[in-house]
Design a protein around this motif. Structure first.
Motif, PDB file in Angstrom:
ATOM      1  N   ASP A   1     -15.346  -6.525   0.642  1.00 36.76           N
ATOM      2  CA  ASP A   1     -15.284  -6.533  -0.818  1.00 36.76           C
ATOM      3  C   ASP A   1     -16.343  -5.657  -1.478  1.00 36.76           C
ATOM      4  OD1 ASP A   1     -13.174  -8.398  -0.663  1.00 36.76           O
ATOM      5  OD2 ASP A   1     -14.619 -10.046  -0.524  1.00 36.76           O
ATOM      6  N   VAL A   2     -17.225  -5.061  -0.670  1.00 31.68           N
ATOM      7  CA  VAL A   2     -18.309  -4.229  -1.209  1.00 31.68           C
ATOM      8  C   VAL A   2     -18.081  -2.791  -0.746  1.00 31.68           C
ATOM      9  CG1 VAL A   2     -20.796  -3.820  -1.209  1.00 31.68           C
ATOM     10  CG2 VAL A   2     -19.923  -6.164  -1.196  1.00 31.68           C
ATOM     11  N   ALA A   3     -17.971  -1.890  -1.697  1.00 30.50           N
ATOM     12  CA  ALA A   3     -17.765  -0.476  -1.368  1.00 30.50           C
ATOM     13  C   ALA A   3     -19.045   0.107  -0.782  1.00 30.50           C
ATOM     14  CB  ALA A   3     -17.369   0.306  -2.619  1.00 30.50           C
ATOM     15  N   ILE A   4     -18.892   0.914   0.241  1.00 31.98           N
ATOM     16  CA  ILE A   4     -20.034   1.534   0.909  1.00 31.98           C
ATOM     17  C   ILE A   4     -20.852   2.380  -0.066  1.00 31.98           C
ATOM     18  CG2 ILE A   4     -18.760   3.569   1.715  1.00 31.98           C
ATOM     19  CD1 ILE A   4     -20.358   3.333   4.356  1.00 31.98           C
ATOM     20  N   GLU A   5     -20.196   2.966  -1.028  1.00 32.07           N
ATOM     21  CA  GLU A   5     -20.872   3.817  -2.011  1.00 32.07           C
ATOM     22  C   GLU A   5     -21.860   3.048  -2.882  1.00 32.07           C
ATOM     23  OE1 GLU A   5     -17.080   5.453  -0.723  1.00 32.07           O
ATOM     24  OE2 GLU A   5     -17.491   3.576  -1.760  1.00 32.07           O
ATOM     25  N   THR A   6     -21.745   1.725  -2.945  1.00 30.65           N
ATOM     26  CA  THR A   6     -22.646   0.946  -3.790  1.00 30.65           C
ATOM     27  C   THR A   6     -24.018   0.743  -3.171  1.00 30.65           C
ATOM     28  OG1 THR A   6     -21.894  -1.193  -2.928  1.00 30.65           O
ATOM     29  CG2 THR A   6     -20.715  -0.291  -4.859  1.00 30.65           C
ATOM     30  N   TRP A   7     -24.145   0.991  -1.859  1.00 32.27           N
ATOM     31  CA  TRP A   7     -25.442   0.763  -1.231  1.00 32.27           C
ATOM     32  C   TRP A   7     -25.892   1.875  -0.272  1.00 32.27           C
ATOM     33  CZ3 TRP A   7     -25.488   0.671   4.033  1.00 32.27           C
ATOM     34  CH2 TRP A   7     -24.290   0.370   4.679  1.00 32.27           C
ATOM     35  N   ALA A   8     -24.980   2.667   0.226  1.00 31.10           N
ATOM     36  CA  ALA A   8     -25.342   3.705   1.207  1.00 31.10           C
ATOM     37  C   ALA A   8     -26.089   4.847   0.539  1.00 31.10           C
ATOM     38  CB  ALA A   8     -24.083   4.234   1.878  1.00 31.10           C
ATOM     39  N   PRO A   9     -26.962   5.512   1.304  1.00 32.48           N
ATOM     40  CA  PRO A   9     -27.630   6.683   0.744  1.00 32.48           C
ATOM     41  C   PRO A   9     -26.588   7.730   0.354  1.00 32.48           C
ATOM     42  CG  PRO A   9     -28.430   6.206   2.979  1.00 32.48           C
ATOM     43  CD  PRO A   9     -27.324   5.262   2.680  1.00 32.48           C
TER      44      PRO A   9
ATOM     45  N   GLY B   1     -34.269  11.701   3.339  1.00 30.01           N
ATOM     46  CA  GLY B   1     -34.849  10.461   3.851  1.00 30.01           C
ATOM     47  C   GLY B   1     -34.197   9.960   5.115  1.00 30.01           C
ATOM     48  N   VAL B   2     -33.022  10.478   5.462  1.00 32.43           N
ATOM     49  CA  VAL B   2     -32.369  10.047   6.694  1.00 32.43           C
ATOM     50  C   VAL B   2     -33.013  10.818   7.843  1.00 32.43           C
ATOM     51  CG1 VAL B   2     -30.210   9.839   7.968  1.00 32.43           C
ATOM     52  CG2 VAL B   2     -30.227   9.492   5.502  1.00 32.43           C
ATOM     53  N   ASN B   3     -33.458  10.100   8.828  1.00 30.14           N
ATOM     54  CA  ASN B   3     -34.156  10.654   9.979  1.00 30.14           C
ATOM     55  C   ASN B   3     -33.259  11.651  10.719  1.00 30.14           C
ATOM     56  OD1 ASN B   3     -34.788  10.646  12.949  1.00 30.14           O
ATOM     57  ND2 ASN B   3     -36.515   9.417  12.215  1.00 30.14           N
ATOM     58  N   ILE B   4     -33.806  12.824  11.030  1.00 27.92           N
ATOM     59  CA  ILE B   4     -33.058  13.880  11.707  1.00 27.92           C
ATOM     60  C   ILE B   4     -32.532  13.398  13.057  1.00 27.92           C
ATOM     61  CG2 ILE B   4     -33.240  16.189  12.754  1.00 27.92           C
ATOM     62  CD1 ILE B   4     -33.266  16.121   9.650  1.00 27.92           C
TER      63      ILE B   4
ATOM     64  N   THR C   1     -19.674  12.504   5.094  1.00 29.97           N
ATOM     65  CA  THR C   1     -19.879  13.097   3.781  1.00 29.97           C
ATOM     66  C   THR C   1     -20.820  12.262   2.919  1.00 29.97           C
ATOM     67  OG1 THR C   1     -17.862  12.073   2.925  1.00 29.97           O
ATOM     68  CG2 THR C   1     -17.694  14.322   3.771  1.00 29.97           C
ATOM     69  N   THR C   2     -20.801  10.951   3.088  1.00 32.90           N
ATOM     70  CA  THR C   2     -21.661  10.078   2.289  1.00 32.90           C
ATOM     71  C   THR C   2     -23.119  10.185   2.712  1.00 32.90           C
ATOM     72  OG1 THR C   2     -19.875   8.516   1.953  1.00 32.90           O
ATOM     73  CG2 THR C   2     -22.084   7.679   1.594  1.00 32.90           C
ATOM     74  N   VAL C   3     -23.382   9.967   3.991  1.00 35.81           N
ATOM     75  CA  VAL C   3     -24.750   9.896   4.471  1.00 35.81           C
ATOM     76  C   VAL C   3     -25.308  11.257   4.804  1.00 35.81           C
ATOM     77  CG1 VAL C   3     -26.214   9.059   6.322  1.00 35.81           C
ATOM     78  CG2 VAL C   3     -24.478   7.614   5.374  1.00 35.81           C
ATOM     79  N   VAL C   4     -24.494  12.098   5.321  1.00 34.81           N
ATOM     80  CA  VAL C   4     -24.981  13.309   5.924  1.00 34.81           C
ATOM     81  C   VAL C   4     -24.909  14.502   4.990  1.00 34.81           C
ATOM     82  CG1 VAL C   4     -24.728  14.768   7.935  1.00 34.81           C
ATOM     83  CG2 VAL C   4     -24.247  12.356   8.110  1.00 34.81           C
TER      84      VAL C   4
ATOM     85  N   SER D   1     -33.832   4.980   9.549  1.00 34.35           N
ATOM     86  CA  SER D   1     -34.560   6.031   8.842  1.00 34.35           C
ATOM     87  C   SER D   1     -35.608   5.469   7.887  1.00 34.35           C
ATOM     88  CB  SER D   1     -33.573   6.902   8.059  1.00 34.35           C
ATOM     89  OG  SER D   1     -32.664   7.518   8.936  1.00 34.35           O
ATOM     90  N   GLY D   2     -35.715   4.145   7.849  1.00 35.24           N
ATOM     91  CA  GLY D   2     -36.691   3.520   6.970  1.00 35.24           C
ATOM     92  C   GLY D   2     -36.223   3.351   5.539  1.00 35.24           C
ATOM     93  N   LEU D   3     -34.931   3.578   5.306  1.00 34.97           N
ATOM     94  CA  LEU D   3     -34.384   3.413   3.958  1.00 34.97           C
ATOM     95  C   LEU D   3     -33.985   1.953   3.753  1.00 34.97           C
ATOM     96  CD1 LEU D   3     -32.159   6.616   3.881  1.00 34.97           C
ATOM     97  CD2 LEU D   3     -34.415   6.294   2.841  1.00 34.97           C
ATOM     98  N   PRO D   4     -34.030   1.481   2.528  1.00 36.86           N
ATOM     99  CA  PRO D   4     -33.649   0.088   2.282  1.00 36.86           C
ATOM    100  C   PRO D   4     -32.144  -0.110   2.458  1.00 36.86           C
ATOM    101  CG  PRO D   4     -34.072   1.216   0.208  1.00 36.86           C
ATOM    102  CD  PRO D   4     -34.438   2.180   1.305  1.00 36.86           C
ATOM    103  N   VAL D   5     -31.796  -1.234   3.045  1.00 36.55           N
ATOM    104  CA  VAL D   5     -30.381  -1.595   3.204  1.00 36.55           C
ATOM    105  C   VAL D   5     -30.198  -3.051   2.792  1.00 36.55           C
ATOM    106  CG1 VAL D   5     -29.840   0.059   5.048  1.00 36.55           C
ATOM    107  CG2 VAL D   5     -30.724  -2.188   5.649  1.00 36.55           C
ATOM    108  N   PRO D   6     -29.031  -3.376   2.283  1.00 39.40           N
ATOM    109  CA  PRO D   6     -28.775  -4.773   1.925  1.00 39.40           C
ATOM    110  C   PRO D   6     -28.560  -5.607   3.187  1.00 39.40           C
ATOM    111  CG  PRO D   6     -26.801  -3.461   1.585  1.00 39.40           C
ATOM    112  CD  PRO D   6     -27.895  -2.505   1.979  1.00 39.40           C
ATOM    113  N   PRO D   7     -28.580  -6.917   3.063  1.00 38.72           N
ATOM    114  CA  PRO D   7     -28.269  -7.770   4.214  1.00 38.72           C
ATOM    115  C   PRO D   7     -26.869  -7.451   4.740  1.00 38.72           C
ATOM    116  CG  PRO D   7     -29.024  -9.080   2.338  1.00 38.72           C
ATOM    117  CD  PRO D   7     -28.845  -7.685   1.857  1.00 38.72           C
ATOM    118  N   ARG D   8     -26.640  -7.757   5.999  1.00 39.53           N
ATOM    119  CA  ARG D   8     -25.337  -7.485   6.615  1.00 39.53           C
ATOM    120  C   ARG D   8     -24.171  -8.073   5.834  1.00 39.53           C
ATOM    121  NH1 ARG D   8     -25.294  -7.338  13.070  1.00 39.53           N
ATOM    122  NH2 ARG D   8     -27.296  -6.344  13.412  1.00 39.53           N
TER     123      ARG D   8
END
Length: 188
Positions: A129-137, A142-145, A170-173, A115-122
């Motif tokens: 050790d990294v919660a999805i909520e710390t980086w996910a939209p 901005g998320v492409n339909i 629920t997080t992204v959508v 969708s062109g949104l910034p994401v951290p490296p894989r």
């Protein structure tokens, strides 16, 4: 895929020579085959039941997605589709939720980047050790339909009932369900 080709892909995994998304998706397909049959190169040397996903299977997926050549690239649609197939193939789980966590993070990583949104490296995004909520939209803004429709179609087409993927929805959508009410009618 022939057994020689499968051996080449497994060799690539074992030596961290996966250098593109296609090779990673092929390697994930081999993991899926092992989950389905309980046999194959990813199950060698251990007891593995068919339709079961264990900690070693989750570790294979993690190694494949974490290949050094892919470190700066977002998760591809082919890789995400392969993870949906693995999730569908696994009727039994004994991996303490590691695959579900990796699965949700990889799909969100793909959706956000496509969708062109910034994401951290894989290494960051897929880390246990990294919660999805710390980086996910946190909103669908901005998320492409088309990406949202693709996720919805994957969820309708496959048995997706794990908590991690529902968290993904629920997080992204979140807001998209208000904007696109029929897209996420997944009948859960």
């Amino acid at each position: 895929m022939s057994s020689a080709a499968a051996a080449d892909v497994i060799g690539a995994i074992e030596t961290s020579n996966i250098n593109d998304h296609r090779a990673a998706a092929q390697a994930l397909a081999i993991v899926r085959d092992g989950v389905i049959t309980g046999e194959g190169p990813t199950t060698r040397g251990r007891i593995h039941f068919s339709r079961a996903l264990d900690a070693d299977d989750a570790a294979w997926c993690e190694r494949i997605l974490g290949a050094s050549a892919l470190a700066s690239q977002p998760v591809s649609r082919d890789e995400a589709e392969a993870l949906f197939a693995i999730n569908e193939a696994a009727a039994e789980r004994s991996d303490d939720g590691r695959f579900d966590d990796l699965f949700a993070k990889a799909v969100v990583h793909h959706a956000a980047s496509a969708s062109g949104l910034p994401v951290p490296p894989r290494a960051v995004a897929l880390s246990p050790d990294v919660a999805i909520e710390t980086w996910a939209p946190t909103k669908a803004v901005g998320v492409n339909i088309e990406v949202l429709e693709w996720i919805a179609s994957q969820m309708r087409a496959k048995r997706v009932s794990n908590a991690a993927i529902m968290t993904l929805v629920t997080t992204v959508v979140g807001a998209a369900t208000l904007q696109l009410p029929n897209v996420f009618d997944i009948g859960m």
